[in-house]
Design an enzyme around this catalytic site. Structure first.
Site, PDB file in Angstrom:
ATOM      1  N   LYS A 100    -105.018  20.096  41.309  1.00 55.80           N
ATOM      2  CA  LYS A 100    -104.273  19.500  42.359  1.00 55.80           C
ATOM      3  C   LYS A 100    -105.045  19.101  43.489  1.00 55.80           C
ATOM      4  O   LYS A 100    -105.993  19.711  43.811  1.00 55.80           O
ATOM      5  CB  LYS A 100    -103.006  20.615  42.680  1.00 55.80           C
ATOM      6  CG  LYS A 100    -102.000  20.052  43.619  1.00 55.80           C
ATOM      7  CD  LYS A 100    -101.131  18.924  43.002  1.00 55.80           C
ATOM      8  CE  LYS A 100     -99.860  19.647  42.255  1.00 55.80           C
ATOM      9  NZ  LYS A 100     -98.781  18.785  41.630  1.00 55.80           N
ATOM     10  N   GLY A 213     -83.728  16.697  48.481  1.00 55.89           N
ATOM     11  CA  GLY A 213     -84.757  15.888  48.460  1.00 55.89           C
ATOM     12  C   GLY A 213     -84.459  14.607  47.810  1.00 55.89           C
ATOM     13  O   GLY A 213     -83.641  14.488  46.768  1.00 55.89           O
ATOM     14  N   GLY A 215     -86.628  11.930  47.410  1.00 54.75           N
ATOM     15  CA  GLY A 215     -87.864  11.001  47.233  1.00 54.75           C
ATOM     16  C   GLY A 215     -87.810  10.416  45.737  1.00 54.75           C
ATOM     17  O   GLY A 215     -86.756  10.388  45.218  1.00 54.75           O
ATOM     18  N   ASN A 216     -89.110  10.232  45.109  1.00 53.12           N
ATOM     19  CA  ASN A 216     -89.099   9.710  43.873  1.00 53.12           C
ATOM     20  C   ASN A 216     -88.110  10.294  42.946  1.00 53.12           C
ATOM     21  O   ASN A 216     -87.442   9.897  42.193  1.00 53.12           O
ATOM     22  CB  ASN A 216     -90.398   9.518  43.274  1.00 53.12           C
ATOM     23  CG  ASN A 216     -90.587   9.037  41.718  1.00 53.12           C
ATOM     24  OD1 ASN A 216     -90.282   9.929  41.034  1.00 53.12           O
ATOM     25  ND2 ASN A 216     -90.514   7.951  41.603  1.00 53.12           N
ATOM     26  N   ALA A 217     -88.224  11.661  42.862  1.00 53.79           N
ATOM     27  CA  ALA A 217     -87.702  12.417  41.882  1.00 53.79           C
ATOM     28  C   ALA A 217     -86.220  12.817  42.146  1.00 53.79           C
ATOM     29  O   ALA A 217     -85.368  12.614  41.058  1.00 53.79           O
ATOM     30  CB  ALA A 217     -88.461  13.960  41.646  1.00 53.79           C
ATOM     31  N   GLY A 218     -85.849  13.037  43.397  1.00 56.04           N
ATOM     32  CA  GLY A 218     -84.400  13.183  43.714  1.00 56.04           C
ATOM     33  C   GLY A 218     -83.534  12.015  43.540  1.00 56.04           C
ATOM     34  O   GLY A 218     -82.744  11.859  43.049  1.00 56.04           O
TER      35      GLY A 218
HETATM   36  N1  GLU Z   1     -97.564  15.451  40.664  1.00 56.22           N
HETATM   37  C1  GLU Z   1     -96.996  15.368  39.408  1.00 56.22           C
HETATM   38  C2  GLU Z   1     -96.912  17.037  38.984  1.00 56.22           C
HETATM   39  O1  GLU Z   1     -96.820  17.957  39.747  1.00 56.22           O
HETATM   40  C3  GLU Z   1     -97.458  14.619  38.240  1.00 56.22           C
HETATM   41  C4  GLU Z   1     -99.135  15.160  38.028  1.00 56.22           C
HETATM   42  C5  GLU Z   1     -99.726  14.156  36.858  1.00 56.22           C
HETATM   43  O2  GLU Z   1     -98.977  13.179  36.480  1.00 56.22           O
HETATM   44  O3  GLU Z   1    -100.847  14.388  36.573  1.00 56.22           O
HETATM   45  O4  GLU Z   1     -96.688  17.443  37.843  1.00 56.22           O
END
Ligand code: GLU
Length: 413
Positions: A100, A213, A215-218
């Site tokens: 990350k 939330g 954003g993209n996911a919500g």
């Molecule tokens: N940021 C996303 C996660 O936390 C996607 C990570 C990715 O696609 O490598 O799962």
């Protein structure tokens, strides 16, 4: 003081007794990088932003995980999230380890040019440690396909050749995968549907849903669930929350508003929201509902507010939105939590599809991607679900066992 990673490992100790060497290995990331990014601001001044990348474990393959831009990012947080990525890729059976990244910045305060220079600076600072077979970043909180495009361009410029598989979540024009934009939410809904069937719960078209939330996911979860007939009764973003219990919120209006740059509370002036009310984020968590989707940041449900949560099921689309103690409380109180490393794995699963397409020069249709995603998520759920058991514990145990087996086969344990 214990790190979050140690707390996570201790929380599954009854199910999986780790040897001291195993625990030692899992608690220490392969590589933690802190570096400054120097950005020329539009004013002509130079500003330095602190950046991080933690590559947690690479026993199963190159490390993989997003980069977040947020002013509260810390090394400890990135470290925990990198560990969770290792578990997520392992649980989904992907040939990746976990990583990350983060930059301590409020991207809303930057101009587009400053944001591009910051993104390119991130890749320059990390260049020797990135690569399609080393470490493959992706979007996370506040990072977009456009940012992934700048990062890819910077990497390929330094390398002197094309290498689209070095980063995922790219724009389609640069080798992004169809369906990657909705993958986190869609994967979460596939998992939810499977869980509902396994647990004989009432079906999605009758469900009331609260989403923290937007954003993209919500936002995508709201759209997919409302199309399946669920009633979205409340949503929130950093400006606050809005609620309309009786008829539910008009999701298409909310999405149009968000795309036009409005916050959810600013949308209250729209005619079709005349019966909706503004409430606080804290009040949103207390609303009785069938499904509470946590799609904002980490650490939202804690021992301070967990007793007020009135949902039947919680879907963790964000990473680590519930603290370890609060999770145990929810389990004891029969609130069923679908944990992050399962619920939001759709994102990294479609990132894997993108990587494969880039390496082999394939271009899959949206239907092919969705079908593969559905198959993969459904199989993962089937492989871990056990009636009456804490699903998070089952998921962690399965994920850790696969990592530890690979470590053993490599002779590192
Ligand atoms: N940021 C996303 C996660 O936390 C996607 C990570 C990715 O696609 O490598 O799962």
């Amino acid at each position: 003081m214990k790190s979050h990673v140690e707390e996570f490992l201790d929380s599954i100790n009854d199910e999986l007794k780790l040897s001291p060497s195993e625990k030692e290995l899992l608690m220490h990331p392969v590589r933690s990088i802190i570096f400054p990014i120097s950005v020329r601001m539009d004013s002509g001044e130079i500003k330095i932003f602190e950046a991080y990348r933690v590559q947690h474990n690479n026993a199963l393959g190159p490390t993989k995980g997003g980069i977040r831009f947020h002013e509260e990012v810390t090394l400890e947080e990135v470290n925990t999230l990198a560990f969770l990525m290792s578990l997520k890729t392992s649980l989904s059976g992907l040939p990746f380890g976990g990583a990350k990244g983060g930059v301590k910045v409020d991207p809303k305060k930057l101009s587009k040019g400053e944001l591009e220079r910051l993104s390119r600076g991130y890749v320059r600072g990390l260049y020797p440690n990135l690569g399609p077979h080393k470490d493959i970043p992706a979007p996370d909180v506040n990072t977009t396909p456009e940012i992934m495009g700048w990062m890819l361009d910077e990497y390929e410029t330094l390398l002197g050749e094309s290498a689209p598989a070095v980063i995922t979540g790219k724009p389609l024009a640069l080798g992004g995968s169809r369906g990657r934009d909705v993958a986190t939410a869609l994967g979460g809904v596939y998992v939810l549907e499977r869980m509902i069937t396994l647990r004989n719960e009432k079906w999605l078209q009758d469900m009331t849903v609260v989403i923290q939330g937007f954003g993209n996911a919500g936002l995508n979860a709201a759209e997919i669930l409302s199309k399946k007939g669920s009633r979205i009764i409340a949503v929130s973003d950093s400006s606050g929350a809005i609620v309309e219990k009786e008829y539910g919120l008009p999701v298409s209006v909310l999405i149009a508003g968000k795309k036009a740059g409005k916050s959810v509370t600013e949308m209250l002036s729209h005619g079709s929201l005349r019966n909706a009310q503004k409430i606080s984020n804290e009040e949103l968590l207390k609303i009785p509902c069938d499904v509470l989707v946590l799609a904002a940041l980490g650490g939202q449900v804690t021992m301070q507010n967990v007793s007020q949560v009135k949902a039947r099921i919680i879907l963790e689309l964000a990473n680590a939105p519930i603290t370890a103690e609060a999770d145990t409380f929810l389990y004891k109180n029969d609130i069923y939590v679908i944990p992050d490393i399962l619920a939001n794995a759709g994102g990294v699963i479609v990132s894997y599809f993108e990587w494969v397409q880039n390496l082999y020069g394939y271009s899959w249709t949206k239907d092919e991607v969705f079908l593969k995603l559905q198959k993969q998520t459904t199989e993962v759920v089937g492989g871990i679900y056990e009636k009456g058991k804490n699903l998070r514990v089952c998921a962690y145990v399965k994920a850790l066992k696969r990592i530890l087996e690979a470590e053993q086969m490599r002779g590192r344990l």
